[in-house]
Design an enzyme around this catalytic site. Structure first.
Site, PDB file in Angstrom:
ATOM      1  N   GLU A 164       0.835  -1.215   0.000  1.00 14.58           N
ATOM      2  CA  GLU A 164       0.000   0.000   0.000  1.00 14.58           C
ATOM      3  C   GLU A 164       0.868   1.262   0.000  1.00 14.58           C
ATOM      4  O   GLU A 164       0.864   2.060   0.935  1.00 14.58           O
ATOM      5  CB  GLU A 164      -0.960  -0.002   1.189  1.00 14.58           C
ATOM      6  CG  GLU A 164      -2.013  -1.089   1.094  1.00 14.58           C
ATOM      7  CD  GLU A 164      -3.109  -0.978   2.141  1.00 14.58           C
ATOM      8  OE1 GLU A 164      -4.194  -1.538   1.912  1.00 14.58           O
ATOM      9  OE2 GLU A 164      -2.882  -0.326   3.184  1.00 14.58           O
ATOM     10  N   GLU A 270      -6.041  -7.259  -1.725  1.00  8.72           N
ATOM     11  CA  GLU A 270      -6.682  -7.255  -0.407  1.00  8.72           C
ATOM     12  C   GLU A 270      -8.139  -6.844  -0.558  1.00  8.72           C
ATOM     13  O   GLU A 270      -8.439  -5.821  -1.186  1.00  8.72           O
ATOM     14  CB  GLU A 270      -6.009  -6.268   0.553  1.00  8.72           C
ATOM     15  CG  GLU A 270      -4.618  -6.625   0.998  1.00  8.72           C
ATOM     16  CD  GLU A 270      -4.076  -5.629   2.021  1.00  8.72           C
ATOM     17  OE1 GLU A 270      -4.903  -5.003   2.741  1.00  8.72           O
ATOM     18  OE2 GLU A 270      -2.851  -5.455   2.094  1.00  8.72           O
TER      19      GLU A 270
END
Length: 555
Positions: A164, A270
């Site tokens: 991320e 995710e």
């Protein structure tokens, strides 16, 4: 006489349109196993074998694992949340994944602890603030880890060079929101990481992973990244509805990415959705998603809708559920695996039972078959989520109980009220089409209690209380579409209490093409497995299939 379908083995093999990957981030699985977590399938049967093998049996073909530089340096809070994956840990789990024949996605965090849009701390051992030195640290560390994994038999197939990283990595030098040279520094770190991956694992695909705390930040990130490197294969995204909004928002991001980067694949590395206890502080409240209540049924509907949405985008070839393995059932409550329960996992912390969404995920690859579970089609409120509405109680002592007995979640009970509970029932009578069915329920009563029956029409299964939760099943056949009484009945019972939950209704499906009597016409454009089960789309995994009355090899 049994009829068989004439098959011809083609001389030339067909290659599938493109491999697709579905699975989960199972980084905590060894910890749950170590702490004694007990796993059950959706029918309440204990899963006694290897959990990775079980996931594979449900059509999963890929697993993701995170890697921290030195998680022992993370705060105690973060360690209790799940920051535990050092290189030795990942080597062992990665080898289990590879030995099971699954694809292995390795997630480098390049930190001692969690990294996400709000934090990307530099590893404590990397003490320099010189970007060139840090870039060398990234290169050396990446090569060392990959070589160790290769030597151990855990070579990754996909590699994330950062987790991320929408706001950068190795803060403060790589915190791109600060301006200055931070983008130049991030470019150095990524090019060093990618070069190390290409050297050690030339067959692996490189994933650049971002998330959508601001939708525009994703597209802007990859646009700016082109100034520094285009040497990657996959755009990885996190998508959590409670953080990132509706599918409409995601659709806009995906359309832009597909148009701007047609040479890249896209993977949702995710995702997850709550099955209870939707967070009060979510960026997008539960009212944003009226079709997805925070229940098992809502989680399943999210999964179905999300997969149908993703399959409209040709560039998307990967889907990973975050923390599907999290399950505190069977774990000492005084020594839990993590500091908080994970209520978006694919197992119920209170029963250990698998959620239906686990079985739905395989439909992303097109390998899903008709689900024999018809509970929600014909039974109302089968899991007693909020009350006992939909059920008829004769006898008058049945009542709803909320999380007051650990082996069951919300449940129904026949309770002693000063008089016997000898003869009564909790039932409903749906109209079922012809076919063979199995009705099951999770039930507990006092030890040795008799006179407890699971009923389905004129069939019943007698149960004897053990003091523990047991699963009872009764099989029955419907020859004409008609209402069938289903439920639990007490008849001259010796029980003083009976608790029950999670009714499940399964409809038997055709076992194989060879069992079908002629005349029979297959859909010539459809695809079937060798045991006769129809696929939803062109095969996405290797194997032998039937199409147009011919055997097709998909390589």
């Amino acid at each position: 006489m049994r009829k068989t379908i004439l098959t011809i083995l083609l001389a030339t093999a067909m290659t599938a349109a493109g491999q697709k990957y579905v699975g989960g981030d199972i980084s905590m699985l060894p910890e749950y196993e170590k702490y004694g977590a007990q796993y059950y399938d959706k029918s309440g049967n204990a899963i006694t074998g290897d959990m990775i093998a079980y996931f594979k049996e449900q059509g999963w073909n890929a697993m993701r694992v995170r890697l921290f530089v030195d998680p022992s340096k993370a705060s105690e809070t973060h360690q209790r949340e799940g920051v535990r994956q050092d290189l030795e840990y990942v080597k062992k789990l990665g080898k289990r994944i590879k030995d099971a024949g699954l694809t292995f996605l390795l997630d480098f965090h390049y930190s001692d602890t969690w990294t996400d849009p709000g934090k990307h701390s530099t590893p404590s051992a990397w003490t320099s603030s010189d970007p060139d030195v840090l870039a060398q640290n990234v290169s050396d560390y990446t090569k060392d880890c990959l070589q160790a994994l290769i030597d151990y038999g855990a070579t990754p197939d996909f590699i994330q060079t950062g987790n991320e990283i929408t706001t950068g990595m190795l803060w403060p030098t790589g915190e791109i929101s600060k301006g200055g040279d931070t983008w130049n520094n991030l470019g150095k770190y990524l090019t060093s990481a990618i070069a190390a991956c290409r050297e050690k694992c030339p067959q692996a695909k490189i994933v650049i992973h971002t998330e959508m705390h601001n939708a525009w930040s994703v597209t802007n990130f990859y646009k700016t990244l082109k100034n520094y490197t285009n040497d990657y294969d996959v755009i990885g995204l996190s998508y959590y509805p409670h953080f990132h909004g509706t599918l409409t928002t995601l659709n806009g991001v995906l359309n832009t990415l597909e148009t701007s980067y047609p040479d890249k694949k896209i993977q949702i590395v995710e995702t997850a959705y709550y099955r209870k206890w939707y967070p009060d502080d979510a960026t997008y409240p539960i009212s944003t998603f009226p079709d997805w209540p925070a229940t098992e049924t809502g989680q399943l509907q999210f999964t179905k809708d999300f997969i149908a949405f993703l399959n409209q985008h040709a560039s998307i070839n990967g889907l990973y559920w975050w923390a599907p393995e999290c399950n505190e059932y069977g774990v000492d409550p005084n020594n839990p695996v993590t500091s908080t329960w994970c209520n978006y996992s694919l197992f119920d912390n209170e029963t250990g039972r698998a959620m239906k969404a686990l079985y739905e995920l395989q439909s992303f690859t097109g390998s899903a078959v008709e689900d024999p579970d018809v509970t929600d089609q014909y039974l109302i409120n089968a899991r007693f989520d909020t009350d006992i509405n939909g059920w008829t109680n004769t006898g008058g002592t049945a009542q709803w109980k909320q999380n007051t007995w650990a082996p069951l979640s919300n449940y129904c009970e026949f309770a002693w009220t000063g008089s016997a509970i000898v003869n009564q029932e909790v039932v409903q009578s749906p109209t079922l089409p012809t076919g063979t069915y199995k009705l099951s329920v999770n039930c507990a009563s006092d030890n040795g209690a008799t006179g407890i029956l699971l009923i389905a029409g004129d069939q019943s299964m007698k149960m004897v209380g053990t003091g523990n939760v047991e699963t009872a099943t009764v099989e029955f056949t419907v020859t004409n579409a008609t209402p069938v009484k289903l439920g639990l009945k007490l008849q001259n019972t010796t029980a003083t209490w009976v608790n029950f939950d999670n009714f499940m209704l399964l409809k038997e499906t055709t076992s194989g093409i060879e069992a079908i009597n002629k005349p029979f016409t297959m859909n010539q454009h459809a695809w079937y497995t060798l045991n006769g089960r129809k696929l939803n789309r062109t095969p996405q995994t290797k194997g032998i299939y039937i199409n147009n009355n011919q055997k097709i090899i998909v390589r």
